[in-house]
Design an enzyme around this catalytic site. Sequence first.
Site, mmCIF file in Angstrom:
data_model
loop_
_atom_site.group_PDB
_atom_site.id
_atom_site.type_symbol
_atom_site.label_atom_id
_atom_site.label_comp_id
_atom_site.label_asym_id
_atom_site.label_seq_id
_atom_site.Cartn_x
_atom_site.Cartn_y
_atom_site.Cartn_z
ATOM 1 N N SER A 90 0.575 -2.859 3.275
ATOM 2 C CA SER A 90 -0.570 -3.838 3.359
ATOM 3 C C SER A 90 -2.036 -3.154 3.484
ATOM 4 O O SER A 90 -2.693 -3.592 4.378
ATOM 5 C CB SER A 90 -0.632 -5.028 4.236
ATOM 6 O OG SER A 90 -1.461 -6.136 3.886
ATOM 7 N N SER B 193 -3.400 -11.496 4.293
ATOM 8 C CA SER B 193 -3.117 -10.269 3.100
ATOM 9 C C SER B 193 -2.099 -10.719 2.216
ATOM 10 O O SER B 193 -2.143 -10.189 1.291
ATOM 11 C CB SER B 193 -2.416 -9.131 4.108
ATOM 12 O OG SER B 193 -3.375 -8.352 4.630
ATOM 13 N N LYS C 121 -3.438 -10.228 -1.177
ATOM 14 C CA LYS C 121 -3.110 -9.261 -2.211
ATOM 15 C C LYS C 121 -2.211 -9.240 -3.037
ATOM 16 O O LYS C 121 -2.142 -8.674 -4.088
ATOM 17 C CB LYS C 121 -2.591 -8.082 -1.067
ATOM 18 C CG LYS C 121 -3.859 -7.460 -0.271
ATOM 19 C CD LYS C 121 -3.134 -6.108 0.535
ATOM 20 C CE LYS C 121 -4.010 -5.703 1.656
ATOM 21 N NZ LYS C 121 -4.148 -6.335 2.870
#
Length: 326
Positions: free
Chosen positions: A164, A108, A111
Amino acid sequence: MGSVAFAGLLALLVAAAVVVLGSDRLDRAGDAGAGLAASSGPPASAIGGGPPAEAPPTPQPHDWGRIPSEAVVALNLRKPPRSGLLVDATSGRVLWRHEPERRLPIASVTKMMTALLVAERTTPREPVAITREALAYTGSGVGLLPKGKRAQAETLLYGLLLPSGNDAAIALAQHVAGSVPRFVRMMNARARELGLSCTRFASPSGIVDRGNWSCAPDLALLAQELLRVPRLARVVRTPLAVMPLPVRGGRVWLANHNPLLRAGYRGADGVKTGYTDAAGRCFVASATRGRTRLIAVLLGSPDPGKQAARLLDAGFAALANSPAHN
């Protein structure tokens, strides 16, 4: 030091990244810990399995640049991460490194690029449709997004970066580019513009480890770029946000997964955590004291919160005692 000079210094670390072939795999994505409004997707067995992966080697390796042999921060971690880096973002000086050339899955942490594109192409109150595809997410999510309704882009941006949310990533990608594949192409184009020479994206969330990778210097540079955007810098330093959402009660609570913010680490102001089975626990951390900002990158760390705190403490101490820095 400007972003061009900073990028040039970090490029010395990533030239000629030679790594071993890894297995293709898809993994459960999400971050360690759970936001107050986060929810979990299906187990890893529903997505795929296999051993931890690395990216394929660069097609045409280049010669390494000249890298200082002396360590500014002499810190030995008993169980080091698979790759790590500590950078003085003010000057671009590398303070500590551990195999920074490795190209690894980043979960993640992906992101950060999604957020950068969203901030560049939306306004905070811009309505974003919550699509069927967004609600079919796997891994971590905001978990309360109402199908068929619209949420403010800022709410989804907080949902993307704090708990997230993979659901938020899909909705934002579709809104900005019209489809997830087109958004991924935008991510890779932006990576080239920034000079991220060892980075490739395969999804806006990082849930796909196959074909989604980067290296520590690229991620430090990406974090610096994100922190230059006041809208994003405000989001990533927020421990807990209460945001408007068209659900019962009209709002949603979103908790940040950043372990430094949760622990009240002095000066902590970002940036992003990540976890998949293939990537392990990843963390791009930022802390600012006075006019000095340090960025630590940990990929595949056994304890990213504690390791980041140790690195940042050592970095601030070393710079405080450095005549050149003073």
